[in-house]
Design a protein around this motif. Sequence first.
Motif, PDB file in Angstrom:
ATOM      1  N   ARG A  23       3.132  -2.971   3.647  1.00 13.85           N
ATOM      2  CA  ARG A  23       3.330  -1.533   3.839  1.00 13.85           C
ATOM      3  C   ARG A  23       3.835  -0.895   2.548  1.00 13.85           C
ATOM      4  N   SER A  24       4.791  -1.538   1.889  1.00 10.91           N
ATOM      5  CA  SER A  24       5.338  -0.999   0.648  1.00 10.91           C
ATOM      6  C   SER A  24       4.257  -0.857  -0.414  1.00 10.91           C
ATOM      7  N   TRP A  25       3.349  -1.836  -0.474  1.00 11.29           N
ATOM      8  CA  TRP A  25       2.249  -1.765  -1.442  1.00 11.29           C
ATOM      9  C   TRP A  25       1.354  -0.560  -1.143  1.00 11.29           C
ATOM     10  N   VAL A  26       1.038  -0.332   0.138  1.00  6.56           N
ATOM     11  CA  VAL A  26       0.214   0.823   0.503  1.00  6.56           C
ATOM     12  C   VAL A  26       0.943   2.119   0.161  1.00  6.56           C
ATOM     13  N   GLU A  27       2.240   2.170   0.398  1.00  4.39           N
ATOM     14  CA  GLU A  27       3.015   3.364   0.052  1.00  4.39           C
ATOM     15  C   GLU A  27       2.914   3.667  -1.432  1.00  4.39           C
ATOM     16  N   ALA A  28       3.038   2.636  -2.280  1.00  8.93           N
ATOM     17  CA  ALA A  28       2.946   2.836  -3.729  1.00  8.93           C
ATOM     18  C   ALA A  28       1.553   3.327  -4.118  1.00  8.93           C
ATOM     19  N   GLN A  29       0.523   2.717  -3.545  1.00  4.28           N
ATOM     20  CA  GLN A  29      -0.842   3.131  -3.838  1.00  4.28           C
ATOM     21  C   GLN A  29      -1.090   4.583  -3.417  1.00  4.28           C
ATOM     22  N   ALA A  30      -0.637   4.934  -2.218  1.00  3.48           N
ATOM     23  CA  ALA A  30      -0.868   6.289  -1.718  1.00  3.48           C
ATOM     24  C   ALA A  30      -0.172   7.328  -2.581  1.00  3.48           C
ATOM     25  N   ALA A  31       1.057   7.035  -2.976  1.00  6.34           N
ATOM     26  CA  ALA A  31       1.797   7.980  -3.816  1.00  6.34           C
ATOM     27  C   ALA A  31       1.143   8.113  -5.184  1.00  6.34           C
ATOM     28  N   VAL A  38      -2.188   8.002   4.977  1.00  5.84           N
ATOM     29  CA  VAL A  38      -2.890   6.736   5.182  1.00  5.84           C
ATOM     30  C   VAL A  38      -2.386   6.110   6.472  1.00  5.84           C
ATOM     31  N   GLN A  39      -3.309   5.718   7.326  1.00  2.21           N
ATOM     32  CA  GLN A  39      -3.017   4.878   8.489  1.00  2.21           C
ATOM     33  C   GLN A  39      -3.557   3.496   8.194  1.00  2.21           C
ATOM     34  N   VAL A  40      -2.792   2.469   8.510  1.00  3.48           N
ATOM     35  CA  VAL A  40      -3.242   1.108   8.252  1.00  3.48           C
ATOM     36  C   VAL A  40      -2.836   0.216   9.407  1.00  3.48           C
ATOM     37  N   ALA A  41      -3.715  -0.710   9.766  1.00  4.15           N
ATOM     38  CA  ALA A  41      -3.406  -1.704  10.791  1.00  4.15           C
ATOM     39  C   ALA A  41      -4.018  -3.034  10.376  1.00  4.15           C
ATOM     40  N   ILE A  42      -3.287  -4.109  10.641  1.00  2.75           N
ATOM     41  CA  ILE A  42      -3.769  -5.461  10.366  1.00  2.75           C
ATOM     42  C   ILE A  42      -3.550  -6.304  11.614  1.00  2.75           C
ATOM     43  N   ARG A  43      -4.590  -7.019  12.008  1.00  3.87           N
ATOM     44  CA  ARG A  43      -4.489  -7.979  13.104  1.00  3.87           C
ATOM     45  C   ARG A  43      -4.893  -9.358  12.603  1.00  3.87           C
ATOM     46  N   SER A  44      -4.249 -10.362  13.167  1.00  5.96           N
ATOM     47  CA  SER A  44      -4.622 -11.748  12.900  1.00  5.96           C
ATOM     48  C   SER A  44      -4.596 -12.487  14.216  1.00  5.96           C
ATOM     49  N   ALA A  53       1.901   4.318   9.295  1.00  8.05           N
ATOM     50  CA  ALA A  53       1.388   5.631   8.924  1.00  8.05           C
ATOM     51  C   ALA A  53       2.231   6.139   7.765  1.00  8.05           C
ATOM     52  N   ILE A  54       1.579   6.530   6.703  1.00 11.08           N
ATOM     53  CA  ILE A  54       2.245   6.905   5.459  1.00 11.08           C
ATOM     54  C   ILE A  54       1.777   8.302   5.059  1.00 11.08           C
ATOM     55  N   THR A 337      -7.911   7.163   5.690  1.00 14.61           N
ATOM     56  CA  THR A 337      -7.293   8.143   4.799  1.00 14.61           C
ATOM     57  C   THR A 337      -7.814   9.533   5.148  1.00 14.61           C
ATOM     58  N   ASN A 338      -6.977  10.552   4.935  1.00 14.04           N
ATOM     59  CA  ASN A 338      -7.372  11.911   5.319  1.00 14.04           C
ATOM     60  C   ASN A 338      -7.619  12.806   4.110  1.00 14.04           C
ATOM     61  N   ALA A 339      -8.401  12.270   3.170  1.00 16.19           N
ATOM     62  CA  ALA A 339      -8.863  13.059   2.023  1.00 16.19           C
ATOM     63  C   ALA A 339     -10.262  12.585   1.666  1.00 16.19           C
TER      64      ALA A 339
END
Length: 489
Positions: A23-31, A38-44, A53-54, A337-339
């Motif tokens: 999540r932290s990595w996605v936050e850095a990328q989005a910023a 950005v909404q993200v989900a991972i399943r295993s 949601a960021i 993503t919403n852009a």
Amino acid sequence: MTGSPDRLAAQTATARAAAGYLRSWVEAQAAHRRVPGVQVAIRSGGELVLSAAIGVADAGSGTPLTTTHLFRIASHSKTFTATAVLQLVEAGRMRLDDPIALHVPELVGSPVAAVTVRELLGHQAGVVRDGEQADFWQLGTPFPDRAQVVAAVVRAGAVHQRNEHFKYSNLGYALVGLAIETVTGSSFADHCRTAILEPLGLVRTGAEYDPARAGEYAAGHTGLLLGEDTREVIEHVDTRALAPATGFFSTAEELSAYGAAHVLGDERLLTDDSKRLMQRLESVVTAYGAEVGRYGVGLQLMTVGERELVGHSGGYPGHITLTLVDPVGGLVVSVLTNAIDGPAHDLAVGLVKLVDVALDPRAEVPAPPAGAPPLSAFTGRFASLWGMEDVAELGGRLVLVRPLAPDPLPGTEELQVLDADTLRVAPQPGFGAPGERVPVIRDATGRVTSIRLAGVTGVPVEEFLRRRSAMTRTGWAQSPSASPAIPSA
């Protein structure tokens, strides 16, 4: 990537433990990329190991984005359409080699009457992409209805011969949607709801924009062109007869649940025989000697590391999305993503790569010495004039990640704990500092206040921003006001 029970259990436990960093990595990328939300989900193995949601749902109002906001997922719709067809094929109600005119009688006598359902699903039918008037993609006109779809296809004729070239066609999928309606006697949306959504318990997914839920949708936003700083909100519209190609809405959580139903062994929607048919390579698309994409039957195909992935992207005015499924390894990643310039592809692929970093070390390093602090005592995000580095705990190891890089792999390095105040980059090939020590400076509470990687000091981001102006002038490291102190050799 094998799908053994032990491997799957290890993957699930590892991804679950890594979720906070992912999540932290996605936050850095989005910023860094200035993405509104950005909404993200991972399943295993079917388990939801990350849902986040960021950012904001609407850049104008500043409404925070949540995991329940609805996104327009555009060409993800094609996977639902193909799934519905394969279900009808399994039931003996339709054949993949049925000519489309059998189910859409308006096409009888036209140049595309003989193209088959399978050719349309695999974009091998030679059908026009969107028609000669397609400004509905930028809200200039309404999306076409049935009569307009058929008229556009007939007017364009056979752009290519059948199976001559891969030719992506939204109108082709609209025709398949009309065929589904003929076979089932239901509307496309109603059939998908009863055949696909309800069996999976999906309540935040649908085949077309629902005005009654208008307040639940994340806003779409324009791109940032040539250094622009602001985005405008794009209105949601009904895609009408193009819904089988581009109308669906959903959330990352529900798309990951849907993706899990395409993992081999899960036969809630389709048998494995049908899933293998959908997932089998049908087309390789190249441009100027380079591969630019692969396609099966209603699914895009992609290789990331050792994983053979299937799924689909989506491009709707203001929303860019991607869901990736490892049908053997049981991993599903969905990023919305919403852009209109949203980096869903890079984020989804990056998350798959980071899960694999956590699972498989690039280089083996010795275990920390007795008495060393826990790995969490070394983790953090550190900045210098050259960017940012994360010391992250992934897979029970310390790993150095550059969180602003579009691809996390080239700059990722394994770290060894030498003692409470020293790390070492693993001795491996690389352009960074392989084999070198990384001094760690702590304050009186034990918090890391700086690291020195390849001789360059990095400090926590907030501290770096406080010091950055001074660092633009020579000799700042010798200034008495420089804080924290630069570690000595």
